[in-house]
Design an enzyme around this catalytic site. Structure first.
Site, PDB file in Angstrom:
ATOM      1  N   TYR A  72     -12.462 -21.435   7.935  1.00 56.96           N
ATOM      2  CA  TYR A  72     -11.411 -21.736   8.914  1.00 56.96           C
ATOM      3  C   TYR A  72     -11.989 -22.065  10.286  1.00 56.96           C
ATOM      4  CZ  TYR A  72      -8.017 -19.863   5.532  1.00 56.96           C
ATOM      5  OH  TYR A  72      -7.254 -19.626   4.416  1.00 56.96           O
TER       6      TYR A  72
ATOM      7  N   ASP B 270      -7.263 -14.277   3.034  1.00 59.04           N
ATOM      8  CA  ASP B 270      -5.949 -14.831   3.356  1.00 59.04           C
ATOM      9  C   ASP B 270      -5.089 -14.844   2.093  1.00 59.04           C
ATOM     10  OD1 ASP B 270      -3.903 -16.163   4.589  1.00 59.04           O
ATOM     11  OD2 ASP B 270      -4.992 -18.040   4.920  1.00 59.04           O
TER      12      ASP B 270
ATOM     13  N   ASP C  94      -2.218 -11.596   0.612  1.00 60.17           N
ATOM     14  CA  ASP C  94      -0.820 -11.951   0.333  1.00 60.17           C
ATOM     15  C   ASP C  94      -0.451 -11.572  -1.098  1.00 60.17           C
ATOM     16  OD1 ASP C  94      -0.018 -12.886   2.758  1.00 60.17           O
ATOM     17  OD2 ASP C  94       0.482 -14.907   2.065  1.00 60.17           O
TER      18      ASP C  94
ATOM     19  N   LYS D 198     -17.724 -15.682  -4.281  1.00 55.25           N
ATOM     20  CA  LYS D 198     -17.861 -16.697  -5.326  1.00 55.25           C
ATOM     21  C   LYS D 198     -19.356 -17.008  -5.417  1.00 55.25           C
ATOM     22  CE  LYS D 198     -15.973 -19.564  -8.268  1.00 55.25           C
ATOM     23  NZ  LYS D 198     -15.359 -19.102  -9.515  1.00 55.25           N
TER      24      LYS D 198
ATOM     25  N   ASP E  19     -11.892 -15.519  -8.449  1.00 53.54           N
ATOM     26  CA  ASP E  19     -10.922 -15.867  -9.503  1.00 53.54           C
ATOM     27  C   ASP E  19     -10.593 -14.646 -10.353  1.00 53.54           C
ATOM     28  OD1 ASP E  19     -13.624 -16.096 -10.057  1.00 53.54           O
ATOM     29  OD2 ASP E  19     -13.408 -17.671 -11.553  1.00 53.54           O
TER      30      ASP E  19
END
Ligand code: NAD
Length: 358
Positions: A144, A249, A253, A193, A225
């Protein structure tokens, strides 16, 4: 007995309604435990745009910097939706505050209360009666904030965003996660990852290194994943999850949705030392603003996090959490968490109900 300075930003939409209840609870804790909480109001978001023409006035930043912690309602709403990106309440106020205040760690507990377990979208045989996961997300690094732009590529003009992390940034978020785990069930799951990304391989090796400082804490690694899958397959295996800005992020959620109640979930954004900003995870809910029906519990529980993380007031934090649990156990509900056809009370009355239990 102590004195603490709190910057209070009510914001927009339901912000003023819910923050008022959290302020009530803060004062009640002050009375009961003999602390002095000096609260200074400041403007941010749409309210600040209307008053002074900018989403994050300099005075607000000053008030925050001169405080021990910040309590925030929520910002934004349809009235300001047509402003260009930087000038919008969410971008201007929230990203601005994170940057100005150096808030690099975002802590989001996904707690499902026993009394609300039927709100979870996950089957009872998997989720059981309760859930308590803490998601720790790195907030100021990664893709980001990495280099971004357009360039010529093999197929013509292409866009790119760079994921980048330094050992310093990983180490400090790791310590936040391990410190939190020491106060909980002593397990950290680091999500990356590393099978594909170089930045993840660095992430993983720094996590291993910092783990040596916390021999009592168990560290495990999951690919993102798999983590997304495990969260719905077997959420109870998690205690603290620590991950990068983008993965966090998404996963925080996902974790919060498992609990089923957006109006119940608090968050903390921490910087160096004990400074922090505390806010509910939900937005300004313009559809129910000013109607005295919003659920103030996420904001009230944010105050509990403020006591714990910024002031080191563990007993006081627990007093708030226990009061909320007792209110729920008594069947007291706001509209969003009431079962179909069941009775519910307003925002104000919920704040009073929590105070009465403290
Ligand atoms: P939202 O979280 O405000 O609302 C989503 C839904 O949940 C709505 O139906 C709302 O009524 C309900 N809801 C949310 N909080 C509730 C509460 N405490 N009690 C009862 N019901 C509640 O998300 P949205 O509708 O996507 O966004 C509305 C505005 O808030 C937008 O301007 C958005 O940009 C902004 N926003 C701000 C923040 C923040 O300040 N941190 C975060 C997210 C969204």
């Amino acid at each position: 007995m102590g004195t603490y300075n709190i910057a209070v930003i009510k914001g927009d939409g339901i912000g003023p309604d819910i923050v008022e209840q959290a302020v009530k609870v803060t004062k009640k804790i002050g009375e009961r435990f003999g602390h002095k909480f000096n609260m200074t109001e400041a403007l941010a978001g749409g309210a600040a745009i209307d008053a002074v023409g900018t989403a994050l006035p300099k005075e607000t930043v000053e008030v925050c910097k001169n405080s021990d912690a910040v309590l925030l309602g929520a910002v934004g709403g349809p009235k300001w939706d047509n402003l260009p990106g930087e000038l919008r309440p969410e971008r201007g106020a929230l990203l601005g505050l994170r940057k100005e205040l150096g808030l690099f760690a975002n802590l989001r507990p996904a707690i499902m209360h026993r009394a609300l377990s039927n709100a979870s979208p996950i089957k009872h045989e998997i989720i059981g009666d309760s859930l308590d996961i803490l998601a720790v997300r790195e907030l100021t690094g990664g893709i980001y904030f990495g280099d971004k732009g357009y360039r010529e590529g093999a197929y013509g003009r292409e866009a790119y965003d760079v994921e980048r992390y330094s050992p310093f940034e990983i180490d400090r978020i790791a310590r936040i996660a391990f410190d939190a785990a020491m106060k909980r069930n002593k397990k950290v799951t680091s999500v990356d990852k590393a099978n594909v990304l170089e930045s993840s391989r660095l992430w993983r090796s720094r996590m291993e290194e910092i783990a040596k400082e916390y021999p009592e804490v168990e560290l495990e690694h999951l690919y993102v994943d798999n983590a997304a899958m495990q969260l719905v397959r077997n959420p109870k295996q998690f205690d603290v999850i620590v991950t990068s800005n983008m993965f966090g992020d998404i996963l925080s959620d996902e974790a919060s949705q498992i609990t089923g109640s957006i109006g119940m979930l608090p968050s903390a954004s921490l910087g160096e030392g004990s400074f922090g900003l505390y806010e509910p995870i939900h937005g300004s809910a313009p559809d129910i603003a000013g109607m005295n029906i919003a659920n103030p519990l996420a904001t009230i529980l944010s105050v509990s996090m403020m006591f714990k993380y910024s002031f080191g007031l563990v007993k006081e934090a627990k007093a708030v959490e226990d009061a909320v649990t007792r209110v729920l156990d008594k069947g007291i509900r706001t509209a969003d968490i009431a079962s179909d056809g069941a009775e519910y009370i307003g925002t104000d009355a919920m704040g009073d109900a929590v105070c009465a239990e403290i």
